[in-house]
Write an enzyme that holds these catalytic residues in place. Structure first.
Site, PDB file in Angstrom:
ATOM      1  N   GLU A  15     -37.617  24.749  49.705  1.00 22.55           N
ATOM      2  CA  GLU A  15     -38.978  24.354  49.306  1.00 22.55           C
ATOM      3  C   GLU A  15     -39.842  25.556  48.950  1.00 22.55           C
ATOM      4  O   GLU A  15     -40.616  25.498  47.988  1.00 22.55           O
ATOM      5  CB  GLU A  15     -39.641  23.516  50.403  1.00 22.55           C
ATOM      6  CG  GLU A  15     -39.110  22.093  50.497  1.00 22.55           C
ATOM      7  CD  GLU A  15     -37.749  21.990  51.175  1.00 22.55           C
ATOM      8  OE1 GLU A  15     -37.332  22.977  51.839  1.00 22.55           O
ATOM      9  OE2 GLU A  15     -37.094  20.933  51.049  1.00 22.55           O
TER      10      GLU A  15
ATOM     11  N   HIS B 199     -39.564  11.824  58.556  1.00 20.41           N
ATOM     12  CA  HIS B 199     -39.478  11.121  57.274  1.00 20.41           C
ATOM     13  C   HIS B 199     -40.649  10.160  57.110  1.00 20.41           C
ATOM     14  O   HIS B 199     -40.535   9.151  56.429  1.00 20.41           O
ATOM     15  CB  HIS B 199     -38.152  10.363  57.151  1.00 20.41           C
ATOM     16  CG  HIS B 199     -36.967  11.259  56.975  1.00 20.41           C
ATOM     17  ND1 HIS B 199     -36.365  11.900  58.023  1.00 20.41           N
ATOM     18  CD2 HIS B 199     -36.291  11.645  55.871  1.00 20.41           C
ATOM     19  CE1 HIS B 199     -35.355  12.637  57.567  1.00 20.41           C
ATOM     20  NE2 HIS B 199     -35.286  12.498  56.266  1.00 20.41           N
TER      21      HIS B 199
END
Lengths: 325, 375
Positions: A60, A127
């Site tokens: 990322e 999540h």
């Protein structure tokens, strides 16, 4: 024109912008051949080629940093975080490098960072997150979080065209659950403008993302059971925030409930409350109330997740408390 | 990317109990078989429960990777307090450390008496006493954590070793780089196992790294390396054992590359559309780690088919009973969500609109899917 889902609306917005401007490209994990973990970018690589839909390593910080560099050079990158929970792995690049670039170095970062956010899906603590408040505190980043399919399309297109970095949070619970017919033509939703999701005169609910739908559900129930007229404001953009729309609804109903799925302490509701105090205190007939998640990492098990996240019943209860003032 | 696996050249064990390759006796070899078979059978049971919608979230399989998980974990010394940190394909490693099927099933079913009390999903849990630390979803994060765990061993003069698993994909993360580099500089007694299974979700190795092989990365960090056929449980054990011994002797970090193959998708919803035709079948028919090891047990160690069948039967009984217990376990009490965020206060207070309310909603609906496709 047929109805498309929230997810398809994002994909359509991406495709239209890639078609319109050769500088627009996408990068992220598993977004190419596979089409992304949720299939948002499905078909884009076969249509636009591997050079413009790049499958990246799991990195990322690398994705966001590379996007910034490309954006300095005039490209318009759209980064996908496979789950928004992984944006924290690029937090340094976003907050220290990207957000300050224009201010300290006159280097533009016209880029978008997007990804599946939010809970109600039994996704557990990694999540399901809603990280907007962490970035709301960072000058230099814009933040949008659409609740409807047409806004999802209009805001992704606006985000790509914006001259600065826009964080585009998309709610995974809404992906395939809501549908809408898209407006004709080159549909853009302006960044920084709220919308009135429901007109009302007794109480205002200020909210965004998935809880817009819960608020609308509560508003219908309150009209049915209590005869209350509840206004629902969908902020759509968190940075910049539409102060005018917030003040207008306070002046109209004099009672405000703020609802968000994110945790309470340090959440966006506190900021909205402070702004109302500064801008419209004399219009209030009741304390400003919040319905938010509890200050808890989001648990996996259904009874626990349901307990932590705000539910329609909670909103009903809060509006009744306000209406009693 | 996958080299043709070399068939194990195990030295025959004679009937008078001489040891096999790697210094493993007959009982230990049967142990390895047991853990691999337990891993596979337990995952098959979980797949059944998933199809019955009894698994709340996603299901992750390690089909075809049982040898790399079991063989590497078996190289640790549980009597000395060695610790490992598993990844999502390391159910087998956790079982070796003493994790029990009933815990795994309760975790997947989000039960109130699961090891994480319904807070975390699948195999994300740990137990410092038995020697495993639970992972989080952010890949690579456990490498610096295990650097710190093993740093504590060194600082206290404890004769213990740590082992951390990462996949080929996680080696791309900043956390992996920072963790292994720090552990290398500090000469931590840490074994970093890279399970090279060819894919990170859908991304093939060639898009993950330009390195020819994972052990090439070891040179840049200044650490030792080992490479083994991860589908050969004994070869995996031997390579990891060398790394463990090196760590215990003060030789610092070793990067161990285990070459294997992921025969199922990233999770149960993944249809593996990105895998070249025939690749999965080829691994399944010619290079299944359990089949291979069973052949070695029979041909080199005189293990009768009936012996393995007895182990299989024991495993089935164990999983049956675990399923019954997990199935009968209660879901968590809703307000338990507020307990244990800090040591003090012991629990959060309920928000004002939840005071005096037991549950947030009448029915805890199970969402039809994660919003992923074709579920």
């Amino acid at each position: 024109m047929s109805e498309i889902t929230y997810l398809e609306a994002i994909r359509e917005g991406l495709a239209e912008e890639m078609e319109r401007d050769a500088n627009v490209f996408c990068l992220g994990e598993d977004i190419g051949a596979y089409g992304g973990a949720f299939k948002v970018t499905e078909g884009l690589q076969s249509r636009f080629g591997e050079a413009r839909v790049i499958d990246t390593p799991i990195s990322e910080a690398g994705i966001i940093g590379a996007a910034a560099g490309a954006a300095h050079m005039g490209l318009r990158p759209v980064c996908e975080m496979q789950f928004i929970d992984f944006i924290s792995c690029g937090y340094d690049m976003l907050t220290n490098y990207v957000a300050t670039a224009r201010y300290r170095a006159m280097l533009p970062c016209p880029m978008v960072v997007r990804g599946p956010s939010g809970g109600y899906v039994r996704g557990g603590p990694f999540h399901s997150q809603n990280p907007e408040a962490a970035f709301l505190h960072t000058p230099g980043l814009k933040i949008v979080y659409p609740a409807t399919a047409s806004d999802a399309k209009g805001l992704i297109k606006a985000a790509i065209r914006d001259e600065d970095c826009v964080l585009f949070f998309e709610h995974k619970y809404l992906y395939r659950r809501i549908k809408e017919t898209m407006p004709e033509g080159d549909h853009i939703t302006p960044i920084g403008k709220a919308r009135t999701a429901r007109e009302g005169k007794d109480v205002s609910i200020i909210t965004y993302a998935a809880t817009v739908w819960k608020s609308l559900e509560a508003a219908e129930q309150l009209e049915r059971e209590d005869g209350l007229s509840v206004e629902v404001i969908d902020l759509r953009s968190l940075a910049p925030m539409d102060d005018d729309a917030i003040v207008a609804t306070v002046r109209k109903t004099n009672r405000v409930l703020i609802v968000h799925e994110d945790t309470r302490t340090g959440g966006v509701a506190g900021e909205i409350t402070a702004r109302i105090n500064e801008l419209a205190f004399e219009w209030l007939d009741a304390p400003i109330l919040r319905v938010t998640a509890a200050d808890v990492p989001l648990p996996y098990s259904p009874p626990l997740e349901d307990y932590v996240l705000p539910q329609t019943n909670d909103i009903v209860k809060a509006v009744r408390r306000l209406a009693a003032y | 990317m996958n080299k043709a696996p070399h068939e194990s050249a195990a030295r025959a064990e004679t009937s008078n109990g001489a040891t096999a390759r790697g210094g493993l006796g007959r009982e230990q070899l049967l142990d390895l078989y047991y853990y691999m078979r337990l891993t596979r059978s337990l995952e098959e049971r979980l797949a059944n429960l998933y199809r019955q919608t009894k698994v709340v979230g996603g299901l992750f399989r390690s089909l075809g990777q049982e040898a790399d998980a079991v063989g590497s974990a078996y190289a640790l010394d549980r009597s000395k307090g060695d610790i490992l940190s598993p990844l999502i394909r390391n159910l087998g490693s956790m079982l070796v450390q003493g994790a029990r099927p009933v815990e795994i099933i309760k975790q997947y079913m989000a039960k109130g008496d699961s090891p994480t009390r319904g807070r975390e999903l699948n195999i994300h849990y740990g137990d410092l006493v038995r020697g495993f630390i639970g992972q989080i979803s952010q890949l690579g994060d456990m490498v610096p954590v295990m650097a710190g765990v093993t740093l504590s061993f060194r600082m206290r003069g404890e004769d213990r070793v740590g082992l951390v698993y990462v996949g080929d994909g996680a080696t791309s993360t900043g956390a992996f780089h920072e963790g292994i580099n720090f552990a290398a500089v500090q000469r931590c007694p840490l074994v970093v196992v890279v399970e090279n299974n060819g894919y990170a979700y859908s991304t093939p190795l060639s898009k993950q790294t330009a390195a020819k092989q994972m052990i090439d990365k070891a040179i840049g960090y200044g650490v030792a390396s080992e490479q083994a056929d991860g589908n050969d449980v004994v070869a995996t054990y031997e390579a990891t054992k060398r790394a463990v011994d090196r760590a215990r002797a003060g030789g610092g970090v070793t990067l161990v590359e285990l070459i294997t193959y992921r025969r199922k998708g990233h999770a149960e919803h993944d249809n593996q559309s990105y895998v070249p035709a025939g690749e999965i079948e080829r691994w399944a028919t010619t290079n299944d780690p359990i089949d291979r090891f069973a052949r070695v047990l029979s041909s080199d160690h005189g293990v009768a088919a009936s012996e393995l069948e007895a182990i299989d039967a024991r495993i089935t009984a164990e999983i049956d009973s675990a399923t019954d217990i997990a199935d009968a376990s209660p879901m968590p009490e809703p307000a338990d969500a507020l307990v244990g965020i800090y040591a003090d206060p012991p629990a959060e207070k309920p928000l004002w609109f939840r005071e005096g309310v037991r549950a947030a909603v009448e029915v805890n609906e199970r969402p039809s899917s994660w919003g992923t496709h074709d579920v």
